[in-house]
Design a protein around this motif. Structure first.
Motif, PDB file in Angstrom:
ATOM      1  N   THR A   1      20.907  33.605  42.118  1.00 42.59           N
ATOM      2  CA  THR A   1      21.686  33.227  41.028  1.00 42.59           C
ATOM      3  C   THR A   1      22.990  33.024  41.702  1.00 42.59           C
ATOM      4  O   THR A   1      23.783  31.961  41.650  1.00 42.59           O
ATOM      5  N   ARG A   2      23.475  33.865  42.306  1.00 40.53           N
ATOM      6  CA  ARG A   2      24.762  33.837  42.935  1.00 40.53           C
ATOM      7  C   ARG A   2      25.024  32.781  44.184  1.00 40.53           C
ATOM      8  O   ARG A   2      25.820  31.863  44.034  1.00 40.53           O
ATOM      9  N   ALA A   3      23.849  32.571  44.938  1.00 41.62           N
ATOM     10  CA  ALA A   3      23.600  31.499  45.710  1.00 41.62           C
ATOM     11  C   ALA A   3      23.615  30.276  45.011  1.00 41.62           C
ATOM     12  O   ALA A   3      24.312  29.275  45.676  1.00 41.62           O
ATOM     13  N   MET A   4      22.911  30.052  43.910  1.00 42.56           N
ATOM     14  CA  MET A   4      22.903  28.821  43.285  1.00 42.56           C
ATOM     15  C   MET A   4      24.292  28.307  42.763  1.00 42.56           C
ATOM     16  O   MET A   4      24.201  27.305  42.282  1.00 42.56           O
TER      17      MET A   4
ATOM     18  N   PRO B   1      29.083  26.010  45.782  1.00 46.56           N
ATOM     19  CA  PRO B   1      29.257  24.596  46.076  1.00 46.56           C
ATOM     20  C   PRO B   1      28.469  24.053  46.988  1.00 46.56           C
ATOM     21  O   PRO B   1      27.587  22.952  46.999  1.00 46.56           O
ATOM     22  N   ALA B   2      28.087  24.949  48.136  1.00 43.95           N
ATOM     23  CA  ALA B   2      27.157  24.610  49.290  1.00 43.95           C
ATOM     24  C   ALA B   2      25.755  24.296  48.859  1.00 43.95           C
ATOM     25  O   ALA B   2      25.256  23.235  49.074  1.00 43.95           O
ATOM     26  N   VAL B   3      25.278  25.175  47.897  1.00 47.46           N
ATOM     27  CA  VAL B   3      23.819  24.872  47.435  1.00 47.46           C
ATOM     28  C   VAL B   3      23.786  23.863  46.367  1.00 47.46           C
ATOM     29  O   VAL B   3      22.797  23.286  46.054  1.00 47.46           O
ATOM     30  N   GLN B   4      24.646  23.705  45.665  1.00 40.93           N
ATOM     31  CA  GLN B   4      24.815  22.731  44.461  1.00 40.93           C
ATOM     32  C   GLN B   4      24.425  21.387  45.125  1.00 40.93           C
ATOM     33  O   GLN B   4      24.185  20.524  44.665  1.00 40.93           O
ATOM     34  N   ARG B   5      25.035  21.071  46.292  1.00 40.54           N
ATOM     35  CA  ARG B   5      24.927  19.747  46.975  1.00 40.54           C
ATOM     36  C   ARG B   5      23.192  19.681  47.353  1.00 40.54           C
ATOM     37  O   ARG B   5      23.174  18.363  47.390  1.00 40.54           O
ATOM     38  N   PHE B   6      22.851  20.347  47.555  1.00 38.48           N
ATOM     39  CA  PHE B   6      21.231  20.338  47.885  1.00 38.48           C
ATOM     40  C   PHE B   6      20.353  20.485  46.759  1.00 38.48           C
ATOM     41  O   PHE B   6      19.269  19.881  46.670  1.00 38.48           O
ATOM     42  N   LEU B   7      20.716  20.802  45.384  1.00 34.48           N
ATOM     43  CA  LEU B   7      20.076  20.671  44.371  1.00 34.48           C
ATOM     44  C   LEU B   7      19.945  19.425  43.863  1.00 34.48           C
ATOM     45  O   LEU B   7      20.646  18.510  43.888  1.00 34.48           O
ATOM     46  N   PRO B   8      18.790  18.959  43.114  1.00 37.21           N
ATOM     47  CA  PRO B   8      18.497  17.753  42.482  1.00 37.21           C
ATOM     48  C   PRO B   8      19.694  17.583  41.517  1.00 37.21           C
ATOM     49  O   PRO B   8      20.224  18.568  40.970  1.00 37.21           O
ATOM     50  N   ALA B   9      20.003  16.333  41.142  1.00 43.44           N
ATOM     51  CA  ALA B   9      21.220  16.153  40.316  1.00 43.44           C
ATOM     52  C   ALA B   9      20.927  16.707  38.991  1.00 43.44           C
ATOM     53  O   ALA B   9      21.872  17.122  38.378  1.00 43.44           O
ATOM     54  N   TRP B  10      19.570  16.900  38.463  1.00 40.50           N
ATOM     55  CA  TRP B  10      19.529  17.207  37.226  1.00 40.50           C
ATOM     56  C   TRP B  10      19.739  18.617  36.879  1.00 40.50           C
ATOM     57  O   TRP B  10      19.887  19.127  35.966  1.00 40.50           O
ATOM     58  N   LEU B  11      19.650  19.399  38.205  1.00 40.62           N
ATOM     59  CA  LEU B  11      19.965  21.035  38.145  1.00 40.62           C
ATOM     60  C   LEU B  11      21.136  21.410  38.410  1.00 40.62           C
ATOM     61  O   LEU B  11      21.368  22.452  38.426  1.00 40.62           O
TER      62      LEU B  11
END
Length: 76
Positions: free
Chosen positions: A50-53, A56-66
């Motif tokens: 949860t903390r990692a997600m 901002p660094a992890v946000q860039r790797f997530l699909p746009a809808w997530l």
């Protein structure tokens, strides 16, 4: 996708990852005292994911809808 749906999906993903990490500790026994360590691992891993997600660094790797919206990220 609605923001509430996005949050629900993210929570489910985080919980599944936490349970998957704890599965080896939970499966051998079904008694409560023996599985307490497994539940602790599941909670710790889910909290870490949860903390990692949220970073901002992890946000860039997530699909746009997530991804979280920029205004939601600022309030956390």
């Amino acid at each position: 996708m609605k923001d509430s749906t996005r949050r629900t999906v993210r929570t489910v993903v985080q919980a599944v990852i936490g349970l998957a990490a704890a599965l080896p500790l939970l499966l051998p026994t079904l008694g409560v005292p023996e599985t307490a360590a497994g539940y602790g691992v599941a909670l710790a891993v889910a909290a870490g994911v949860t903390r990692a997600m949220a970073s901002p660094a992890v946000q860039r790797f997530l699909p746009a809808w997530l991804r979280t919206s920029p205004t939601e990220a600022r309030t956390q």
